[in-house]
Design an enzyme around this catalytic site. Structure first.
Site, mmCIF file in Angstrom:
data_model
loop_
_atom_site.group_PDB
_atom_site.id
_atom_site.type_symbol
_atom_site.label_atom_id
_atom_site.label_comp_id
_atom_site.label_asym_id
_atom_site.label_seq_id
_atom_site.Cartn_x
_atom_site.Cartn_y
_atom_site.Cartn_z
ATOM 1 N N GLY A 201 36.061 41.987 49.371
ATOM 2 C CA GLY A 201 36.211 40.987 48.237
ATOM 3 C C GLY A 201 35.136 40.145 47.930
ATOM 4 O O GLY A 201 33.948 40.507 48.292
ATOM 5 N N TYR B 16 50.790 31.731 39.222
ATOM 6 C CA TYR B 16 49.730 31.362 40.086
ATOM 7 C C TYR B 16 49.406 29.868 40.014
ATOM 8 O O TYR B 16 50.010 29.131 40.993
ATOM 9 C CB TYR B 16 48.159 32.049 39.779
ATOM 10 C CG TYR B 16 47.138 32.075 40.582
ATOM 11 C CD1 TYR B 16 46.995 33.317 41.141
ATOM 12 C CD2 TYR B 16 46.651 30.952 41.087
ATOM 13 C CE1 TYR B 16 46.055 33.269 42.388
ATOM 14 C CE2 TYR B 16 45.749 31.280 42.204
ATOM 15 C CZ TYR B 16 45.425 32.170 42.740
ATOM 16 O OH TYR B 16 44.608 32.226 43.781
ATOM 17 N N LYS C 202 45.624 25.998 46.203
ATOM 18 C CA LYS C 202 44.240 25.886 45.593
ATOM 19 C C LYS C 202 44.103 24.471 45.138
ATOM 20 O O LYS C 202 42.846 24.051 45.253
ATOM 21 C CB LYS C 202 44.262 26.802 44.248
ATOM 22 C CG LYS C 202 44.048 28.363 44.618
ATOM 23 C CD LYS C 202 43.464 28.762 45.686
ATOM 24 C CE LYS C 202 43.030 30.177 45.940
ATOM 25 N NZ LYS C 202 42.297 30.568 47.067
ATOM 26 N N VAL D 198 40.087 43.081 41.231
ATOM 27 C CA VAL D 198 40.941 43.748 41.991
ATOM 28 C C VAL D 198 40.306 43.616 43.368
ATOM 29 O O VAL D 198 39.146 43.957 43.509
ATOM 30 C CB VAL D 198 40.898 45.341 41.672
ATOM 31 C CG1 VAL D 198 41.590 46.063 42.502
ATOM 32 C CG2 VAL D 198 41.412 45.375 39.984
ATOM 33 N N THR D 199 41.136 42.983 44.268
ATOM 34 C CA THR D 199 40.732 43.056 45.818
ATOM 35 C C THR D 199 42.018 43.307 46.633
ATOM 36 O O THR D 199 43.163 43.260 45.872
ATOM 37 C CB THR D 199 40.267 41.705 46.252
ATOM 38 O OG1 THR D 199 41.302 40.702 46.212
ATOM 39 C CG2 THR D 199 39.201 41.199 45.456
HETATM 40 P P1 NAI Z 1 40.037 40.125 50.472
HETATM 41 O O1 NAI Z 1 41.360 40.495 50.838
HETATM 42 O O2 NAI Z 1 39.397 41.183 49.790
HETATM 43 O O3 NAI Z 1 39.173 39.506 51.761
HETATM 44 C C1 NAI Z 1 39.968 38.764 52.692
HETATM 45 C C2 NAI Z 1 39.222 38.282 53.668
HETATM 46 O O4 NAI Z 1 39.694 37.424 54.632
HETATM 47 C C3 NAI Z 1 38.698 39.892 54.576
HETATM 48 O O5 NAI Z 1 37.475 40.010 55.084
HETATM 49 C C4 NAI Z 1 39.727 39.657 55.884
HETATM 50 O O6 NAI Z 1 39.505 40.442 56.979
HETATM 51 C C5 NAI Z 1 39.953 38.380 56.025
HETATM 52 N N1 NAI Z 1 40.825 37.533 56.838
HETATM 53 C C6 NAI Z 1 42.172 37.727 56.335
HETATM 54 N N2 NAI Z 1 42.820 36.971 57.339
HETATM 55 C C7 NAI Z 1 42.088 36.789 58.435
HETATM 56 C C8 NAI Z 1 42.064 36.050 59.664
HETATM 57 N N3 NAI Z 1 43.249 35.649 60.144
HETATM 58 N N4 NAI Z 1 40.829 35.753 60.369
HETATM 59 C C9 NAI Z 1 39.954 36.331 59.870
HETATM 60 N N5 NAI Z 1 39.584 36.919 58.771
HETATM 61 C C10 NAI Z 1 40.553 37.184 57.922
HETATM 62 O O7 NAI Z 1 40.125 38.679 49.608
HETATM 63 P P2 NAI Z 1 39.515 38.118 48.189
HETATM 64 O O8 NAI Z 1 40.127 38.592 47.009
HETATM 65 O O9 NAI Z 1 38.166 38.468 48.295
HETATM 66 O O10 NAI Z 1 39.808 36.560 48.497
HETATM 67 C C11 NAI Z 1 38.831 35.773 49.168
HETATM 68 C C12 NAI Z 1 39.245 34.323 48.317
HETATM 69 O O11 NAI Z 1 38.951 34.312 47.170
HETATM 70 C C13 NAI Z 1 40.578 33.715 48.677
HETATM 71 O O12 NAI Z 1 40.635 32.548 48.736
HETATM 72 C C14 NAI Z 1 41.076 34.106 47.110
HETATM 73 O O13 NAI Z 1 42.342 33.338 46.733
HETATM 74 C C15 NAI Z 1 39.889 33.878 46.349
HETATM 75 N N6 NAI Z 1 40.041 34.317 45.020
HETATM 76 C C16 NAI Z 1 40.352 35.801 44.584
HETATM 77 C C17 NAI Z 1 40.259 36.221 43.202
HETATM 78 C C18 NAI Z 1 40.691 37.520 43.067
HETATM 79 O O14 NAI Z 1 40.983 37.734 41.940
HETATM 80 N N7 NAI Z 1 40.453 38.348 44.040
HETATM 81 C C19 NAI Z 1 39.980 35.289 42.227
HETATM 82 C C20 NAI Z 1 39.617 34.117 42.501
HETATM 83 C C21 NAI Z 1 39.819 33.420 43.847
#
Ligand code: NAI
Length: 393
Positions: A52, A236, A245, A275-276
């Site tokens: 992501g 959300y 948030k 999408v993630t």
């Molecule tokens: P993702 O699921 O692709 O990545 C999450 C990351 O966190 C991965 O590297 C995973 O290994 C790591 N992780 C999870 N639990 C862990 C732990 N206990 N210890 C160490 N590493 C851990 O998620 P994404 O979507 O990139 O989300 C990242 C941030 O972006 C979040 O705060 C999310 O709310 C925010 N966000 C996401 C959006 C979306 O549409 N995907 C939009 C706006 C914000």
């Protein structure tokens, strides 16, 4: 082993090592085609680095900013007959390509909420960064967090608050439209979600780094948020995730005050819905994602995680004039294109007509599904998926 996509609900149970490397290399190639990031930080810690926004941050800063990175993530390693998770292979691919380009890339795998991982990170900063870090990207998305006193776990839940909500979701396993009524969250559920996805852990990481004297002069830290349009608010912004948030936004202000001693700054960046692994898990969000992808692709303004992160670092956080553009609440907005009224009007039009029979025609379901598959190393036409592959990387 021959690796095929196995999806349960909205969770990928397999990942293809060569396909994951291809997804990483595609992002690297995009970044290499962009102008360098001016004034880029050189020593970067990324919490949540394996997929992501965290992975795209790492790639943008390494390949357009010449940064060395320490990446923390929690991924599944391959075991007897079972592939590792996509993030496991992404970490390996990233490290290989970063090192080929002469950059330091340290992968630390384990629970970022634990003291042990904090100790390992501080030690790595000593060893590889001469004791100081210039930027911390906080990009964890987790469903659980151990309570610091060792007494069990907090578990997050994605629910509305005060009123129930009918969430339509497309099950990526069988491409079927499903409807569930989500009951409002209890106070305990709200509190647990805030503990995991709010600002407390971000702040405690920065405190750890302040206490170990690892913060460089001019340090920055950034975490990611989502606000979204009204159509997503019940699940959300007005739900448990939104509470977390808002807590994250407030934490950026208190951290910003703390960091003044280092001429440093803390920002929350509001990103676009993409999408993630984490976002497909949010009940009710997939119809919105599909409609948004359709409209933004047609408008030519669709961005991937990689494009969003490049825009963040090159055009917002590390600009030539060193001024960071923020809104009235000190948020960096890279959801600006998504939130344009002409985009949202078209998205709402699609959502108003969408149902279980027409979603694949009216909206970009194929695009969403393909992206989900690519995140896990599948759906790359160049790869022969019938070939044996070594999963033990
Ligand atoms: P993702 O699921 O692709 O990545 C999450 C990351 O966190 C991965 O590297 C995973 O290994 C790591 N992780 C999870 N639990 C862990 C732990 N206990 N210890 C160490 N590493 C851990 O998620 P994404 O979507 O990139 O989300 C990242 C941030 O972006 C979040 O705060 C999310 O709310 C925010 N966000 C996401 C959006 C979306 O549409 N995907 C939009 C706006 C914000």
């Amino acid at each position: 082993m021959i690796v095929e996509p196995v999806i349960k609900g909205v969770v990928a149970k397999t990942a293809h090592p060569i396909g994951c490397e291809k997804s990483v290399v595609d992002q690297i190639n995009y970044i290499k085609s962009q102008p360098a990031i001016q004034n880029a930080p050189k020593r970067v810690l990324i919490l949540g680095a394996s997929s992501g926004f965290g992975l795209s941050s790492r790639i943008a800063l390494t390949f357009a900013g010449n940064a060395d990175t320490i990446g923390v993530s929690f991924e599944r390693c391959p075991s007897e007959g079972k592939t590792g998770s996509a993030g496991w292979y992404n970490n390996a691919a990233f490290k290989k390509h970063a090192e080929e380009n002469g950059r330091i890339a340290v992968n630390i795998q384990g629970d970022a909420f634990s003291d042990d991982i904090r100790d390992q990170v501080v030690e790595a900063i000593e060893t590889y960064f001469e004791g100081e870090v210039d930027l911390v990207v906080y990009s964890l998305a987790s469903g659980v967090r151990p309570k610091p006193d060792g007494e069990g776990m907090w578990r997050s839940c994605i629910k509305p608050i005060n009123a129930s909500y009918k969430a339509n979701t497309i099950c990526l396993e069988n491409n079927e439209w499903q409807s569930h009524t989500l009951q409002p969250a209890s106070n305990d559920e709200i509190e647990s979600t805030v503990k995991i996805m709010g600002g407390q852990d971000w702040e405690s990481w920065i405190d750890t780094l302040i206490n170990s004297e690892s913060i460089a002069e001019g340090f920055n830290t950034v975490a990611f948020s989502y606000i979204g349009p009204e159509s997503t608010h019940p699940i959300y912004l007005d739900g448990t995730l939104g509470r977390a948030k808002i807590d994250l936004h407030q934490t950026s202000h208190s951290l910003n005050l703390k960091l003044a001693n280092f001429s440093g700054n803390a920002y929350t960046t509001v990103c676009k819905a993409l999408v993630t692994k984490a976002s497909v898990f949010i009940p009710g969000l997939t119809p919105y994602l599909m409609a948004l992808y359709k409209v933004m692709k047609e408008e030519g303004s669709h961005e991937t995680c990689m494009e969003q992160m490049y825009r963040l670092y090159a055009n917002k956080l590390y600009t030539e004039n060193q001024k960071v553009p923020v809104d009235g609440e000190r948020l960096i907005r890279i959801d600006d294109w998504e939130m344009q009224s002409k985009i949202q009007a078209q998205v709402n039009e699609i959502l108003s007509k969408m149902d279980q029979n027409n979603f694949a025609d009216l909206a970009d379901y194929q695009g969403v599904k393909d992206e989900f598959l690519k995140i896990n190393g599948f759906a790359h036409p160049e790869i022969d998926y019938s070939k044996d592959v070594d999963i033990d990387i």
